[in-house]
Design a protein around this motif. Sequence first.
Motif, mmCIF file in Angstrom:
data_model
loop_
_atom_site.group_PDB
_atom_site.id
_atom_site.type_symbol
_atom_site.label_atom_id
_atom_site.label_comp_id
_atom_site.label_asym_id
_atom_site.label_seq_id
_atom_site.Cartn_x
_atom_site.Cartn_y
_atom_site.Cartn_z
ATOM 1 N N ASN A 123 -13.263 -2.851 12.949
ATOM 2 C CA ASN A 123 -12.233 -3.181 13.933
ATOM 3 C C ASN A 123 -11.288 -4.199 13.312
ATOM 4 O O ASN A 123 -11.334 -5.391 13.625
ATOM 5 C CB ASN A 123 -12.868 -3.742 15.202
ATOM 6 N N PRO A 124 -10.422 -3.740 12.375
ATOM 7 C CA PRO A 124 -9.539 -4.685 11.676
ATOM 8 C C PRO A 124 -8.684 -5.520 12.614
ATOM 9 O O PRO A 124 -8.480 -6.719 12.376
ATOM 10 C CB PRO A 124 -8.669 -3.768 10.801
ATOM 11 N N ASP A 125 -8.172 -4.903 13.687
ATOM 12 C CA ASP A 125 -7.321 -5.647 14.607
ATOM 13 C C ASP A 125 -8.091 -6.723 15.353
ATOM 14 O O ASP A 125 -7.507 -7.708 15.820
ATOM 15 C CB ASP A 125 -6.673 -4.696 15.616
ATOM 16 N N GLY A 183 -10.431 -8.484 13.884
ATOM 17 C CA GLY A 183 -10.936 -9.415 12.893
ATOM 18 C C GLY A 183 -12.299 -9.039 12.329
ATOM 19 O O GLY A 183 -12.984 -9.894 11.753
ATOM 20 N N LYS A 185 -8.521 3.298 15.064
ATOM 21 C CA LYS A 185 -8.964 2.395 16.116
ATOM 22 C C LYS A 185 -10.296 2.883 16.695
ATOM 23 O O LYS A 185 -10.460 4.081 16.945
ATOM 24 C CB LYS A 185 -7.925 2.322 17.244
ATOM 25 N N LYS A 242 -4.079 4.745 14.374
ATOM 26 C CA LYS A 242 -4.524 3.846 13.319
ATOM 27 C C LYS A 242 -4.363 2.389 13.754
ATOM 28 O O LYS A 242 -3.566 2.064 14.638
ATOM 29 C CB LYS A 242 -3.735 4.102 12.032
ATOM 30 N N THR A 243 -5.124 1.519 13.121
ATOM 31 C CA THR A 243 -5.057 0.099 13.472
ATOM 32 C C THR A 243 -3.785 -0.529 12.903
ATOM 33 O O THR A 243 -3.205 -0.034 11.938
ATOM 34 C CB THR A 243 -6.280 -0.655 12.929
ATOM 35 N N ARG A 244 -3.365 -1.659 13.489
ATOM 36 C CA ARG A 244 -2.152 -2.339 13.026
ATOM 37 C C ARG A 244 -2.362 -2.968 11.656
ATOM 38 O O ARG A 244 -1.499 -2.891 10.793
ATOM 39 C CB ARG A 244 -1.740 -3.435 14.027
ATOM 40 N N LYS A 245 -3.514 -3.599 11.462
ATOM 41 C CA LYS A 245 -3.739 -4.343 10.220
ATOM 42 C C LYS A 245 -4.130 -3.460 9.052
ATOM 43 O O LYS A 245 -3.995 -3.864 7.898
ATOM 44 C CB LYS A 245 -4.815 -5.407 10.454
ATOM 45 N N ASP A 246 -4.622 -2.277 9.333
ATOM 46 C CA ASP A 246 -5.006 -1.357 8.262
ATOM 47 C C ASP A 246 -4.583 0.053 8.651
ATOM 48 O O ASP A 246 -5.237 0.701 9.462
ATOM 49 C CB ASP A 246 -6.519 -1.406 8.027
ATOM 50 N N PRO A 249 -13.194 -6.054 10.071
ATOM 51 C CA PRO A 249 -12.996 -4.814 9.315
ATOM 52 C C PRO A 249 -14.259 -4.403 8.575
ATOM 53 O O PRO A 249 -15.192 -5.180 8.412
ATOM 54 C CB PRO A 249 -11.883 -5.191 8.331
ATOM 55 N N SER A 305 -7.236 2.835 8.686
ATOM 56 C CA SER A 305 -8.401 2.785 9.579
ATOM 57 C C SER A 305 -8.025 3.252 10.971
ATOM 58 O O SER A 305 -6.917 2.976 11.462
ATOM 59 C CB SER A 305 -8.948 1.353 9.662
#
Length: 709
Positions: free
Chosen positions: A72-74, A76, A109, A100-104, A78, A107
């Motif tokens: 869950n990169p968003d 915190g 969601k 896809k996730t915002r930070k990656d 990952p 990846s």
Amino acid sequence: MQLMLSLPSLAIASPCSLSVLLRLMTYLPSATPGPLVKYRQEELEVLRGDGTGKRRDFDRIYDYDIYNDLGNPDGGDPRPIIGGSSNYPYPRRVRTGREKTRKDPNSEKPGEIYVPRDENFGHLKSSDFLTYGIKSLSQNVIPLFKSIIFDLRVTSSEFDSFDEVRGLFEGGIKLPTNILSQISPLPVLKEIFRTDGENTLQFPPPHVIRVSKSGWMTDDEFAREMIAGVNPNVIRRLQEFPPKSTLDPATYGDQTSTITKQQLEINLGGVTVEEAISAHRLFILDYHDAFFPYLTKINSLPIAKAYATRTILFLKDDGSLKPLAIELSKPATVSKVVLPATEGVESTIWLLAKAHVIVNDSGYHQLISHWLNTHAVMEPFAIATNRHLSVLHPIYKLLYPHYKDTININGLARQSLINAGGIIEQTFLPGKYSIEMSSVVYKNWVFTDQALPADLVKRGLAVEDPSAPHGLRLVIEDYPYAVDGLEIWDAIKTWVHEYVSVYYPTNAAIQQDTELQAWWKEVVEKGHGDLKDKPWWPKLQTVEDLIQSCSIIIWTASALHAAVNFGQYPYGGYIVNRPTLARRFIPEEGTKEYDEMVKDPQKAYLRTITPKFETLIDISVIEILSRHASDEVYLGQRDNPNWTTDSKALEAFKKFGNKLAEIEGKITQRNNDPSLKSRHGPVQLPYTLLHRSSEEGMSFKGIPNSISI
């Protein structure tokens, strides 16, 4: 094949009746009647989809993706993307196409899983325990456990004695009044919580302590579970001394074992190490190379203090095994070698050393033997079969019962079990590195070695002997998993041979089957694409290639999974027998922990292994995983006894079922033979994990057709 309806009538049959009828008919692609050719092709095109878009609940689309939805990169938290690279190779999963996730941007969601509509659980299974059980465990039961232990201070966060651990089954944990009303009354909770008004959390007694409360502590039982426990396919014959490592010495230094011949020969009764190796009497349970590269990371986790272990064992004259030495390794230190002891502080140190071995074994079992080698590796076969083999195809009809519910249970696992912060990461030693570690081991996965005979030969547990049963002579004659498993393997392969021979009289028939060749090409190049260049993949150009490949698929989905799954609670429900966490190294003399170990060995042991909160999670989830559903269909059975119109296939299948029933009788006879010490062991628990049939619930036996839990 003769049609049950005339071909013109197919055009006016209802879609439902047509679908049912077609599932009974069997045609190779080249022999498909003209009116069905277009239908056959169009359905496969629908099932393959176009590889784009987000999948919806009503879709029937099978496509591939990498494991990019565990973290869950968003939020915190990952995790590495598993699959699609040489660093982290992995089998593929069903594609969902989520945002896809915002930070990656690579990846997905996390969220609700997608399962092709045809794969949804039936009503009975869903209401039994799977959907409700696993989801409610993570969403309802675990928060309850936290409140019991940490918030309400109802009980200490540590077990103080083995009696207290047994109290989970014999008396239970008393809860505050009406605490159960704080959570939803889901079906799984009715299995876990007593409902007699006492507000008591109580679990069923695990089989391993039903007869003997202390048999688990013996060296005989410790060794026996390596060949008759829940993880019986890792031990191998020791063929060189000292044991060597395959790790790169430039990175890890010389990791050759530090165990000496003198240490082993203390308990060899006058036999030398050379003589024992020559006589095929030394064995090793080796987790050194799997864990050593990750020990620094693992031991930086909040509660982990672990070794990478090697255990050497000796085959006694009575046919049973005994441990000779345990080597405990960690980076930047000299490995510690612990020898068996029965008295004083040395006996406690020996018990702790065995616990560290079992913690390695528990993690390897859950992540590799169970998850990777059955659940994960089977999903690509299920996807490719639905994408390229029509329901009319004979190999589809052979294999589809062995995929039932696998995609669904794997999706639930990604959602609640193997995800970041999920149950596996919370309660097993590798923690957040769990799936990453399994990816490293997958680099050495070999499809053809999943055949039981090949596996036994590779591990040195059998040698080829045409005069012996199954063409193999077992090095350990009383090896319950191998003895029972070889009979089941042979029954599966005989059934597959007879079935395949009905449709493929020649190698040319295999080579000219367009659907079959497309299926296998995609299994290798997409489903297991990270290993596609390995030379061991069968080319699927001969009848024998097809028989062997299908036999491996069926064995993996049925008997292999049963052997490593349905003993989890019977053996591991008593956490002191199969701890999943190590929180302390073995104490050194002169420390406070050493003094505690001398004063109170049980408390020292319990402070080393899985603590109370994680224990409650562990035994809750493995109780669910060790149960059979009310609608289970076992090997040699079909949910529809008239699953094909081909009488030759039905007759061969009947013979298969009869053979499995005969094997059940042989297993019972072996379990009643007192000379076979590994069939029961000190805990008096007969080996029944490869007994084909079972009743509903937790029976410690039964081989379902598929990986359905």
